[in-house]
Write an enzyme that holds these catalytic residues in place. Structure first.
Site, mmCIF file in Angstrom:
data_model
loop_
_atom_site.group_PDB
_atom_site.id
_atom_site.type_symbol
_atom_site.label_atom_id
_atom_site.label_comp_id
_atom_site.label_asym_id
_atom_site.label_seq_id
_atom_site.Cartn_x
_atom_site.Cartn_y
_atom_site.Cartn_z
ATOM 1 N N LYS A 133 75.606 -25.725 -8.851
ATOM 2 C CA LYS A 133 75.804 -24.274 -9.059
ATOM 3 C C LYS A 133 77.271 -24.017 -9.359
ATOM 4 O O LYS A 133 78.147 -24.812 -8.991
ATOM 5 C CB LYS A 133 75.368 -23.467 -7.830
ATOM 6 C CG LYS A 133 76.120 -23.765 -6.517
ATOM 7 C CD LYS A 133 77.392 -22.970 -6.313
ATOM 8 C CE LYS A 133 78.116 -23.364 -5.024
ATOM 9 N NZ LYS A 133 79.500 -22.913 -4.970
ATOM 10 N N ASP A 145 74.974 -22.872 1.091
ATOM 11 C CA ASP A 145 74.620 -22.954 -0.334
ATOM 12 C C ASP A 145 73.241 -23.565 -0.573
ATOM 13 O O ASP A 145 72.777 -23.619 -1.714
ATOM 14 C CB ASP A 145 75.655 -23.804 -1.090
ATOM 15 C CG ASP A 145 76.982 -23.074 -1.270
ATOM 16 O OD1 ASP A 145 76.993 -21.833 -1.173
ATOM 17 O OD2 ASP A 145 77.992 -23.761 -1.499
HETATM 18 O O1 C5P Z 1 77.534 -23.235 5.597
HETATM 19 P P1 C5P Z 1 78.418 -24.414 5.342
HETATM 20 O O2 C5P Z 1 78.158 -25.555 6.278
HETATM 21 O O3 C5P Z 1 78.442 -24.842 3.922
HETATM 22 O O4 C5P Z 1 79.903 -23.925 5.642
HETATM 23 C C1 C5P Z 1 80.976 -24.806 5.856
HETATM 24 C C2 C5P Z 1 82.110 -24.026 6.497
HETATM 25 O O5 C5P Z 1 82.618 -23.059 5.570
HETATM 26 C C3 C5P Z 1 81.664 -23.203 7.705
HETATM 27 O O6 C5P Z 1 81.783 -23.948 8.883
HETATM 28 C C4 C5P Z 1 82.636 -22.052 7.685
HETATM 29 O O7 C5P Z 1 83.870 -22.437 8.260
HETATM 30 C C5 C5P Z 1 82.891 -21.843 6.215
HETATM 31 N N1 C5P Z 1 82.063 -20.762 5.625
HETATM 32 C C6 C5P Z 1 82.417 -19.454 5.890
HETATM 33 N N2 C5P Z 1 81.679 -18.433 5.333
HETATM 34 C C7 C5P Z 1 80.649 -18.703 4.505
HETATM 35 C C8 C5P Z 1 80.285 -20.031 4.216
HETATM 36 C C9 C5P Z 1 81.022 -21.046 4.797
HETATM 37 O O8 C5P Z 1 83.361 -19.174 6.624
HETATM 38 N N3 C5P Z 1 79.989 -17.681 3.936
#
Ligand code: C5P
Length: 293
Positions: free
Chosen positions: A12, A136
């Site tokens: 993406k 994602d």
């Molecule tokens: O959801 P994911 O594991 O991909 O996110 C990785 C890190 O990115 C999370 O631990 C968080 O610190 C940050 N994040 C965030 N806000 C989002 C997506 C991710 O702060 N909308």
């Protein structure tokens, strides 16, 4: 049913990404246009006694550090099944690039195992399981063109006129997502791009209007912290005459390029020999079976 199936897990890009603000749960509220592109990993998923992941690219974890492994484990728990699987990943999506590569592998694993283990879950239910793996994963599972809110998992499909050509330039550096959100929190004068104009441009199939409407709150803070990203952005913008446009994707390091001519892309390859440059089109699906002739 075919016990050995290959799946396309598409990357993406974010055409517009507004980090609206920090939330109480440690995540950030987003408002973003998520767009699938033709660039894809290929996953082969076969029956096995345990969950096994192997990947042809160096540096990609094989165990629970891999989002595909975590997706299989989460689905097994969610459905109370005992089966395992072998997940072989042919990697084409650069890691740490903001292209959702690990998330796409997790998404394809969920879709494939729903078939292989004959679970009969709906796409909506698979997306709910996916959201527990990463923000994602729901989009890379659903695919197409969506406005994403919440932490990126609340998705509203958007009308588009058709597939559009675009390019992705990946500087030779990986950006860690959580660290990039910290940079955003510390940035005094954060940009908040509005997705409205880009959504209109997508509905009209207007590449020139889309190029002018790109934006990403991460771009300034990430370019300041990663000189390779700043250099790529500077070079792209000096080589590409308006009305082409470029913007960081996700938290980087990849840069999406819209409206570039073949000549401009050839010049970019000359001036950025250390960057991976992919040229292709937008896609209307996230995960699909790979039909081989
Ligand atoms: O959801 P994911 O594991 O991909 O996110 C990785 C890190 O990115 C999370 O631990 C968080 O610190 C940050 N994040 C965030 N806000 C989002 C997506 C991710 O702060 N909308």
């Amino acid at each position: 049913m075919n016990a050995l199936t290959k799946w396309l897990a598409r990357a993406k890009v974010n055409l517009v990404l507004d980090v609206v603000g920090a939330r109480a749960d440690g995540y950030h509220e987003l408002r973003s246009i998520f767009q699938s592109i033709e660039l894809a990993d290929v996953l082969t998923i076969e029956p096995a006694a345990e969950i096994i992941v192997d990947c042809d690219a160096p540096g990609i974890p094989a165990g629970p550090g891999n989002l595909a492994f975590r997706a299989a484990a989460a689905l097994r728990t969610h459905c109370g099944v005992q089966q395992g699987c072998r997940i072989s990943i042919e990697k084409h999506i650069p890691a740490g690039a903001g292209l959702g590569g690990g998330s796409a592998d997790a998404a394809a694993t969920l879709v494939a195992l729903n078939e292989l283990w004959q679970l009969g879950l709906s796409q909506a239910e698979l997306m709910l399981v996916g959201a527990t793996i990463g923000s994602d994963v729901p989009f890379t599972l659903r695919g197409g063109t969506c406005l994403g809110t919440g932490r990126g998992e609340v998705l509203t499909p958007q009308p588009v006129a058709g597939a559009l050509p675009l390019a992705v330039v990946v500087p030779p550096v990986a950006v860690a997502t959580a660290g990039a959100y910290k940079l955003v929190d510390e940035w005094a004068d954060l940009s908040h791009p509005d997705p409205a104009a880009a959504l209109r441009a997508l509905a009209d199939g207007d590449v020139v209007a889309l190029a002018a409407a790109l934006g990403n709150s991460f771009e300034e803070p990430v370019a300041r912290a990663y000189p390779a990203v700043a250099r790529a952005l500077r070079t792209i913008r000096s080589v590409l005459p308006a009305p082409a446009g470029a913007v960081l994707s996700g938290s980087g390091a990849a840069v999406v390029v819209v409206g570039a001519s073949t000549d401009a892309l050839a010049e970019l390859r000359r001036q950025l020999p250390d960057c991976f440059i992919w040229v292709g089109r937008t896609a209307s699906a996230g995960v699909s079976p790979l039909v081989e002739n």
